[in-house]
Design a protein around this motif. Sequence first.
Motif, short mmCIF file in Angstrom:
data_model
loop_
_atom_site.label_atom_id
_atom_site.label_comp_id
_atom_site.label_asym_id
_atom_site.label_seq_id
_atom_site.Cartn_x
_atom_site.Cartn_y
_atom_site.Cartn_z
N PRO A 1 4.36 11.84 5.87
CA PRO A 1 5.18 11.93 4.66
C PRO A 1 4.36 11.99 3.37
N PHE A 2 3.21 11.32 3.36
CA PHE A 2 2.35 11.35 2.18
C PHE A 2 1.68 12.71 2.03
N GLU A 3 1.26 13.28 3.16
CA GLU A 3 0.66 14.60 3.13
C GLU A 3 1.67 15.62 2.61
N ASP A 4 2.91 15.53 3.09
CA ASP A 4 3.96 16.44 2.64
C ASP A 4 4.24 16.27 1.15
N ALA A 5 4.32 15.03 0.70
CA ALA A 5 4.60 14.76 -0.73
C ALA A 5 3.46 15.27 -1.60
N LEU A 6 2.24 15.10 -1.14
CA LEU A 6 1.09 15.56 -1.92
C LEU A 6 1.03 17.09 -1.95
N ALA A 7 1.32 17.73 -0.83
CA ALA A 7 1.37 19.20 -0.79
C ALA A 7 2.45 19.72 -1.73
N GLU A 8 3.60 19.08 -1.75
CA GLU A 8 4.68 19.48 -2.65
C GLU A 8 4.27 19.29 -4.10
N LYS A 9 3.59 18.20 -4.39
CA LYS A 9 3.13 17.92 -5.75
C LYS A 9 2.12 19.01 -6.18
N HIS A 10 1.22 19.36 -5.29
CA HIS A 10 0.26 20.43 -5.59
C HIS A 10 1.00 21.74 -5.88
N VAL B 1 0.84 -1.20 0.00
CA VAL B 1 0.00 0.00 0.00
C VAL B 1 0.88 1.25 0.00
N VAL B 2 1.90 1.26 0.83
CA VAL B 2 2.82 2.40 0.91
C VAL B 2 3.52 2.61 -0.43
N GLU B 3 4.00 1.54 -1.03
CA GLU B 3 4.69 1.64 -2.32
C GLU B 3 3.76 2.19 -3.40
N GLN B 4 2.52 1.69 -3.45
CA GLN B 4 1.57 2.16 -4.46
C GLN B 4 1.19 3.61 -4.22
N LEU B 5 1.05 3.99 -2.97
CA LEU B 5 0.71 5.36 -2.65
C LEU B 5 1.82 6.32 -3.07
N HIS B 6 3.06 5.93 -2.85
CA HIS B 6 4.19 6.73 -3.33
C HIS B 6 4.13 6.89 -4.85
N LYS B 7 3.87 5.80 -5.55
CA LYS B 7 3.78 5.85 -7.02
C LYS B 7 2.63 6.74 -7.48
N ASP B 8 1.48 6.60 -6.82
CA ASP B 8 0.31 7.39 -7.21
C ASP B 8 0.55 8.88 -7.00
N ILE B 9 1.17 9.24 -5.89
CA ILE B 9 1.45 10.66 -5.62
C ILE B 9 2.47 11.19 -6.63
N GLU B 10 3.49 10.41 -6.93
CA GLU B 10 4.50 10.85 -7.89
C GLU B 10 3.89 11.05 -9.28
N ALA B 11 2.95 10.20 -9.66
CA ALA B 11 2.34 10.29 -10.99
C ALA B 11 1.17 11.27 -11.04
N ARG C 1 -4.21 4.65 6.42
CA ARG C 1 -4.67 5.06 7.74
C ARG C 1 -5.24 3.88 8.52
N MET C 2 -6.01 3.03 7.83
CA MET C 2 -6.58 1.85 8.49
C MET C 2 -5.49 0.90 8.99
N MET C 3 -4.31 0.96 8.36
CA MET C 3 -3.20 0.09 8.75
C MET C 3 -2.23 0.80 9.70
N ASP C 4 -2.66 1.94 10.22
CA ASP C 4 -1.85 2.72 11.18
C ASP C 4 -0.51 3.16 10.60
N VAL C 5 -0.49 3.49 9.31
CA VAL C 5 0.71 4.03 8.68
C VAL C 5 0.75 5.53 8.95
N ASP C 6 1.92 6.07 9.23
CA ASP C 6 2.09 7.50 9.43
C ASP C 6 1.82 8.22 8.10
N LEU C 7 0.81 9.06 8.07
CA LEU C 7 0.42 9.73 6.84
C LEU C 7 1.20 11.03 6.58
#
Length: 72
Positions: free
Chosen positions: A55-64, A18-28, A47-53
């Motif tokens: 880094p993803f929030e930061d990456a998505l904000a940077e992408k925006h 899930v983490v790997e796919q989320l990284h790919k989705d944000i990058e693309a 979030r359901m798997m208790d992953v720290d969100l």
Amino acid sequence: MSRWHSQEEVDALVRSRVVEQLHKDIEAYDGAPAAAKEILRGLAAARMMDVDLGPFEDALAEKHRRLGLSAA
């Protein structure tokens, strides 16, 4: 020969995928609504798997920021 995995091993494998796919989705991400929907699904799964969100929030904000998209 097959090997049985513990629930912890299965959880860790699914979490890493899930983490790997989320990284790919944000990058693309290109601002398209369909891509945003997939990212939201990934964030919900993480979030359901208790992953720290964070880094993803930061990456998505940077992408925006790079795409020049508004946050509203």
